[in-house]
Design a protein around this motif. Structure first.
Motif, short mmCIF file in Angstrom:
data_model
loop_
_atom_site.label_atom_id
_atom_site.label_comp_id
_atom_site.label_asym_id
_atom_site.label_seq_id
_atom_site.Cartn_x
_atom_site.Cartn_y
_atom_site.Cartn_z
N ASP A 1 -3.16 11.66 1.47
CA ASP A 1 -3.42 10.73 2.57
C ASP A 1 -2.69 11.19 3.83
O ASP A 1 -3.26 11.18 4.94
N VAL A 2 -1.44 11.58 3.67
CA VAL A 2 -0.64 12.03 4.82
C VAL A 2 -1.24 13.29 5.42
O VAL A 2 -1.34 13.42 6.64
N LYS A 3 -1.66 14.21 4.58
CA LYS A 3 -2.28 15.44 5.08
C LYS A 3 -3.56 15.15 5.84
O LYS A 3 -3.83 15.74 6.89
N LYS A 4 -4.36 14.21 5.34
CA LYS A 4 -5.61 13.84 6.01
C LYS A 4 -5.32 13.18 7.36
O LYS A 4 -5.95 13.49 8.36
N ILE A 5 -4.35 12.27 7.38
CA ILE A 5 -3.97 11.60 8.63
C ILE A 5 -3.45 12.62 9.64
O ILE A 5 -3.80 12.59 10.82
N ALA A 6 -2.61 13.54 9.18
CA ALA A 6 -2.07 14.58 10.06
C ALA A 6 -3.20 15.44 10.62
O ALA A 6 -3.19 15.80 11.80
N MET B 1 0.85 -1.17 0.00
CA MET B 1 0.00 0.00 0.00
C MET B 1 0.89 1.23 0.00
O MET B 1 1.84 1.32 0.75
N SER B 2 0.57 2.14 -0.84
CA SER B 2 1.36 3.36 -0.94
C SER B 2 0.49 4.56 -0.60
O SER B 2 -0.60 4.72 -1.16
N LEU B 3 0.94 5.38 0.33
CA LEU B 3 0.19 6.56 0.72
C LEU B 3 0.56 7.74 -0.17
O LEU B 3 1.72 7.90 -0.57
N THR B 4 -0.42 8.56 -0.45
CA THR B 4 -0.17 9.77 -1.23
C THR B 4 0.02 10.94 -0.28
O THR B 4 -0.22 10.83 0.93
N ALA B 5 0.43 12.08 -0.83
CA ALA B 5 0.59 13.28 -0.02
C ALA B 5 -0.74 13.69 0.59
O ALA B 5 -0.79 14.13 1.76
N ASP C 1 7.90 7.22 4.21
CA ASP C 1 8.18 6.48 5.44
C ASP C 1 6.97 5.68 5.91
O ASP C 1 7.08 4.50 6.30
N LEU C 2 5.80 6.31 5.91
CA LEU C 2 4.59 5.61 6.35
C LEU C 2 4.23 4.47 5.40
O LEU C 2 3.77 3.42 5.84
N SER C 3 4.44 4.68 4.11
CA SER C 3 4.20 3.60 3.14
C SER C 3 5.13 2.42 3.42
O SER C 3 4.73 1.26 3.30
N GLY C 4 6.37 2.70 3.78
CA GLY C 4 7.31 1.65 4.14
C GLY C 4 6.86 0.86 5.35
O GLY C 4 6.98 -0.36 5.39
N VAL C 5 6.33 1.56 6.34
CA VAL C 5 5.83 0.88 7.55
C VAL C 5 4.64 -0.01 7.20
O VAL C 5 4.56 -1.16 7.64
#
Length: 95
Positions: free
Chosen positions: A7-12, A1-5, A30-34
């Motif tokens: 996705d990161v903004k929404k999570i933040a 699974m790969s997160l987009t920018a 980094d989050l996609s790697g996890v």
């Protein structure tokens, strides 16, 4: 699974975290790697593996369960604003 920018903004936003715009792509990588690591670990066969409380073979040193202080409840309740039947009464904060 790969997160987009996005996705990161929404999570933040949901986590109430402030992330600088220039760091968003780094966090996405980094989050996609996890998440990728968790996906790979989920596919491992763990049949027969005993659950562990700690990865090292250690024991926890416990102190003796002994009373070390005197009971001062009566003293503290005499200076408390409100008590009843040995309990502290506090104002209601949620309706």
């Amino acid at each position: 699974m790969s997160l987009t920018a996005n996705d990161v903004k929404k999570i933040a936003h949901l986590a109430r975290l402030g992330i600088a715009e220039q760091d968003v792509e780094h966090y996405a990588k980094d989050l996609s790697g996890v998440l990728e690591l968790m996906t790979r670990m989920d596919q491992l066969n763990t049949d027969g593996v005993t659950p562990m409380a700690h990865p090292l073979d250690q024991i926890q040193r416990l102190r003796e369960d002994a009373v070390t202080e005197i009971d001062q409840r009566d003293h503290f309740q005499t200076i408390a604003p409100q008590t009843e039947a040995g309990l502290y009464l506090v104002p209601k904060v949620i309706d």
